[in-house]
Design a protein around this motif. Sequence first.
Motif: not given
Length: 112
Positions: A46, A50-55
Amino acid sequence: MIKPSPLSGFRVLIGGAIGFVVLLLVLDPVTRQEDCQNYHAAGNASVFDDERWDLFFLAAPLLWILLIIVEQLLPWTWRGRGGWVVAARGLGAVLIAMLLSCADLMMVSLCH
């Protein structure tokens, strides 16, 4: 006759763009491919810690464009303007948002 506000029909466009810029400044994503966690590796990484920000940065521009379209359909964006002016302003707002969303997509896919 009351002169319409020049920002009428562009509030969601401007507000969303400012929101994305502020969020990117706060999150401080990777801006060079060499800085990616998986540089010289085979996995996906990412651009954010925090890779949730990619979504979020994949879904939020779609919602933003939808909100811009809804704003263009509201009567107060048309106040005091002719049909061609309303259509041109609406199309311009949507096209600008789409261009900015493409830049966002390129940024999110930098480390993939």
